[in-house]
Scaffold this motif. Structure first.
Motif, PDB file in Angstrom:
ATOM      1  N   LEU A 213     -30.043  12.160 -14.437  1.00 37.17           N
ATOM      2  CA  LEU A 213     -28.640  12.465 -13.845  1.00 37.17           C
ATOM      3  C   LEU A 213     -27.715  11.368 -14.650  1.00 37.17           C
ATOM      4  N   PHE A 214     -28.261  10.140 -14.710  1.00 36.23           N
ATOM      5  CA  PHE A 214     -27.457   9.354 -15.398  1.00 36.23           C
ATOM      6  C   PHE A 214     -27.045   9.552 -16.597  1.00 36.23           C
ATOM      7  N   LEU A 215     -28.175   9.969 -17.306  1.00 38.67           N
ATOM      8  CA  LEU A 215     -28.076  10.319 -18.915  1.00 38.67           C
ATOM      9  C   LEU A 215     -27.085  11.478 -19.152  1.00 38.67           C
ATOM     10  N   ILE A 216     -27.322  12.457 -18.286  1.00 37.33           N
ATOM     11  CA  ILE A 216     -26.423  13.757 -18.299  1.00 37.33           C
ATOM     12  C   ILE A 216     -24.930  13.303 -18.031  1.00 37.33           C
ATOM     13  N   ILE A 217     -24.633  12.438 -17.062  1.00 37.53           N
ATOM     14  CA  ILE A 217     -23.149  11.935 -16.755  1.00 37.53           C
ATOM     15  C   ILE A 217     -22.793  11.269 -17.914  1.00 37.53           C
ATOM     16  N   ALA A 218     -23.567  10.162 -18.406  1.00 35.89           N
ATOM     17  CA  ALA A 218     -23.214   9.497 -19.575  1.00 35.89           C
ATOM     18  C   ALA A 218     -22.855  10.258 -20.662  1.00 35.89           C
ATOM     19  N   SER A 219     -23.460  11.339 -21.152  1.00 37.92           N
ATOM     20  CA  SER A 219     -23.317  12.047 -22.064  1.00 37.92           C
ATOM     21  C   SER A 219     -22.012  12.953 -22.000  1.00 37.92           C
ATOM     22  N   THR A 221     -19.440  11.744 -20.180  1.00 42.67           N
ATOM     23  CA  THR A 221     -18.381  10.813 -20.331  1.00 42.67           C
ATOM     24  C   THR A 221     -18.051  10.473 -21.543  1.00 42.67           C
ATOM     25  N   VAL A 222     -19.179  10.094 -22.561  1.00 39.76           N
ATOM     26  CA  VAL A 222     -18.646   9.526 -23.899  1.00 39.76           C
ATOM     27  C   VAL A 222     -17.934  11.125 -24.648  1.00 39.76           C
ATOM     28  N   VAL A 223     -18.547  12.365 -24.464  1.00 39.58           N
ATOM     29  CA  VAL A 223     -17.643  13.441 -24.746  1.00 39.58           C
ATOM     30  C   VAL A 223     -16.292  13.709 -24.320  1.00 39.58           C
ATOM     31  N   THR A 224     -16.187  13.461 -22.991  1.00 47.03           N
ATOM     32  CA  THR A 224     -14.992  13.508 -22.260  1.00 47.03           C
ATOM     33  C   THR A 224     -13.896  12.549 -22.897  1.00 47.03           C
ATOM     34  N   THR A 225     -14.363  11.227 -23.337  1.00 49.20           N
ATOM     35  CA  THR A 225     -13.975  10.019 -23.916  1.00 49.20           C
ATOM     36  C   THR A 225     -13.181  10.682 -25.222  1.00 49.20           C
ATOM     37  N   ALA A 226     -14.016  11.056 -26.098  1.00 48.48           N
ATOM     38  CA  ALA A 226     -13.584  11.784 -27.295  1.00 48.48           C
ATOM     39  C   ALA A 226     -12.364  12.890 -27.224  1.00 48.48           C
ATOM     40  N   SER A 227     -12.615  13.702 -26.204  1.00 45.73           N
ATOM     41  CA  SER A 227     -11.964  14.647 -25.987  1.00 45.73           C
ATOM     42  C   SER A 227     -10.069  13.935 -25.673  1.00 45.73           C
ATOM     43  N   THR A 228     -10.276  12.864 -24.977  1.00 49.92           N
ATOM     44  CA  THR A 228      -9.028  12.344 -24.499  1.00 49.92           C
ATOM     45  C   THR A 228      -8.244  11.587 -25.482  1.00 49.92           C
ATOM     46  N   LEU A 229      -9.231  10.758 -26.452  1.00 51.58           N
ATOM     47  CA  LEU A 229      -8.888   9.977 -27.461  1.00 51.58           C
ATOM     48  C   LEU A 229      -8.164  11.094 -28.554  1.00 51.58           C
ATOM     49  N   ASN A 230      -8.737  12.445 -28.685  1.00 49.82           N
ATOM     50  CA  ASN A 230      -8.274  13.131 -29.438  1.00 49.82           C
ATOM     51  C   ASN A 230      -6.953  13.649 -29.083  1.00 49.82           C
ATOM     52  N   LEU A 373     -18.985   8.973 -30.656  1.00 53.48           N
ATOM     53  CA  LEU A 373     -19.151   9.192 -29.367  1.00 53.48           C
ATOM     54  C   LEU A 373     -20.059  10.525 -29.113  1.00 53.48           C
ATOM     55  N   CYS A 374     -19.435  11.376 -29.725  1.00 56.81           N
ATOM     56  CA  CYS A 374     -20.171  12.490 -29.459  1.00 56.81           C
ATOM     57  C   CYS A 374     -21.863  12.719 -30.002  1.00 56.81           C
ATOM     58  N   VAL A 375     -21.960  11.913 -31.305  1.00 56.13           N
ATOM     59  CA  VAL A 375     -23.403  11.924 -31.692  1.00 56.13           C
ATOM     60  C   VAL A 375     -24.067  11.353 -30.347  1.00 56.13           C
ATOM     61  N   VAL A 376     -23.520  10.323 -30.019  1.00 55.70           N
ATOM     62  CA  VAL A 376     -24.359   9.562 -28.824  1.00 55.70           C
ATOM     63  C   VAL A 376     -24.520  10.590 -27.454  1.00 55.70           C
ATOM     64  N   GLY A 377     -23.506  11.443 -27.213  1.00 55.24           N
ATOM     65  CA  GLY A 377     -23.664  12.336 -26.187  1.00 55.24           C
ATOM     66  C   GLY A 377     -24.719  13.398 -26.587  1.00 55.24           C
ATOM     67  N   VAL A 378     -25.003  13.958 -27.706  1.00 58.65           N
ATOM     68  CA  VAL A 378     -25.859  14.705 -28.070  1.00 58.65           C
ATOM     69  C   VAL A 378     -27.368  13.952 -27.567  1.00 58.65           C
ATOM     70  N   LEU A 379     -27.368  12.937 -27.991  1.00 61.04           N
ATOM     71  CA  LEU A 379     -28.585  12.159 -27.986  1.00 61.04           C
ATOM     72  C   LEU A 379     -29.143  11.690 -26.443  1.00 61.04           C
ATOM     73  N   LEU A 380     -27.825  11.588 -25.812  1.00 63.55           N
ATOM     74  CA  LEU A 380     -28.076  11.284 -24.208  1.00 63.55           C
ATOM     75  C   LEU A 380     -28.757  12.771 -23.487  1.00 63.55           C
ATOM     76  N   LEU A 381     -27.896  13.785 -24.001  1.00 64.63           N
ATOM     77  CA  LEU A 381     -28.206  14.933 -23.212  1.00 64.63           C
ATOM     78  C   LEU A 381     -29.707  15.519 -23.652  1.00 64.63           C
ATOM     79  N   VAL A 382     -30.052  15.091 -25.042  1.00 61.45           N
ATOM     80  CA  VAL A 382     -31.691  15.336 -25.325  1.00 61.45           C
ATOM     81  C   VAL A 382     -32.388  14.588 -24.648  1.00 61.45           C
TER      82      VAL A 382
END
Length: 405
Positions: A213-219, A221-230, A373-382
């Motif tokens: 669950l922690f890894l999923i939420i972390a994934s 979070t980083v993708v959402t951060t990227a969308s916000t910064l976008n 950030l999104c690459v990290v998101g993929v790795l966390l989800l995997v």
């Protein structure tokens, strides 16, 4: 003409989501402007406010989420949150002292912020009892209505703000919160909390490991951060790096908003045939692709064309993630929904210093940050799919697609 049962059940909640969406869209986009022009806060105080406000919202929403899962009072908590929103925006409509506005924000406004996740948790309980197979579609449909409210709310608020000032926009937001409280009282019945053993064992066991669950939420979070910064960097990136105009940047953001609404409905319908995790995994991969295109774009039209990828990101990580985490925590819908919705304010906090760096060096750097950030998101989800629990091992042979994602 007969109204489908799912539509009848979702209609009261649909009205509440529209009202809450309009209320938040009336004040959210103009908070920094209100601090600068209405409260006359300087850069340091404004920055402090924009950091403290989401932190207080995260803390209060998390606390209310835990309470709502322990006692069958979710409907009452929704009423309290709506009334807090009405009182908070009503006070902000007349207050112009920085510390007074901050006090209202970290108390009443923070409580009001729990209405969004608690409404999703209520919807989850209702749909799980009546039509569990279509719960993900129902959640996506409600999320779509909230997005639609944000498409129309800010332009209307801008007109009201230009004509009458901040007092009117906050006052109307307060009236909308009051309407939301009235709708909850008159149209939403109490939904009993399911018994501890009432949820399917497969759902309760799958990915409910705390580390997963922690890894999923972390994934998320980083993708959402990227969308916000976008969104934050888009106008200046288009103007300074691509040679476009602010109006073109607004058009690009509008294209994304227009695409994500039907996309949420389509993906919500697909959840009855395709595992939600697989759709989310595709969305995170689209995030990597979008920011790779944006980071290397040399023309405005390239960024505009890439909005189909960003719309996919929002429609999955921003919408399906709610029902997905609810499935992983079937006996704790309040906590599950709060965990997902809290990724948005956390993303705002993390995006702030990254935006500052991009502003200092080059706005293309913002999209390089986003890509990383999104690459990290993929790795966390995997990685979350590799976590095993005894319950997960027993069902793994029946769900290879979910674990493989």
């Amino acid at each position: 003409m007969a109204v489908p049962p799912l539509t009848r059940r979702l209609l009261p909640l649909s009205l509440i989501f529209i009202v809450v969406g309009l209320a938040t869209s009336f004040v959210g986009p103009y908070l920094a402007l209100f601090l600068a022009e209405g409260v006359h806060a300087g850069p340091v105080r404004t920055t402090a406010f924009l950091v403290v406000a989401p932190i207080s919202g995260v803390a209060v929403s998390w606390l209310i989420g835990r309470i709502s899962d322990r006692r069958p009072i979710r409907r009452q908590l929704m009423i309290i949150a709506a009334l807090a929103g009405a009182l908070g925006t009503g006070l902000t409509a007349v207050l112009r002292d920085y510390w007074a506005v901050l006090a209202v924000t970290v108390t009443l406004t923070a409580i009001a912020g729990s209405l969004f996740p608690q409404s999703f948790a209520y919807a989850r309980q209702m749909l799980h009892q009546k039509d569990p197979a279509r719960a993900a579609f129902g959640i996506s449909a409600l999320r779509t209505l909230f997005s639609a409210a944000w498409v129309g709310g800010p332009p209307v608020a801008a007109l009201i703000l230009a004509a009458h000032g901040f007092g009117w926009t906050y006052g109307l937001a307060g009236a909308l919160y009051l309407l939301g409280a009235l709708l909850i009282v008159t149209m939403l019945p109490k939904v009993p909390t399911p018994a501890a053993g009432a949820t399917p064992k497969a759902a309760a066991g799958r990915d409910s490991n705390p580390l997963a669950l922690f890894l999923i939420i972390a994934s998320f979070t980083v993708v959402t951060t990227a969308s916000t910064l976008n969104v934050q960097a888009m106008p200046l990136f288009v103007q300074d790096d691509l040679g476009g105009t602010i109006s073109q940047a607004g058009l690009i953001l509008g294209i994304c908003a227009a695409l994500e609404i039907p996309m949420m409905l389509i993906l919500g319908a697909l959840t009855t045939r395709i595992p939600v995790r697989r759709l989310i995994f595709v969305g995170v991969l689209c995030a990597v692709a979008y920011h790779a295109v944006a980071a290397t774009a040399t023309h405005v039209w390239v960024l505009a064309a890439a909005q189909v990828l960003q719309a996919m990101v929002i429609s999955t990580v921003g919408a399906l993630s709610i029902s997905y985490v609810q499935d992983l925590m079937p006996e704790h819908p309040g906590r599950a929904t709060t965990m997902v919705t809290n990724t948005f304010p956390i993303g705002q906090i993390v995006a702030a210093p990254l935006f500052g760096l991009a502003q200092h060096f080059d706005f293309r750097l913002a999209y390089a940050f986003n890509l990383a950030l999104c690459v990290v998101g993929v790795l966390l989800l995997v990685a979350s799919g590799r976590v095993r629990t005894p319950a997960r091992k027993r069902i793994i042979q029946r769900e290879p697609a979910i674990s493989a994602a």
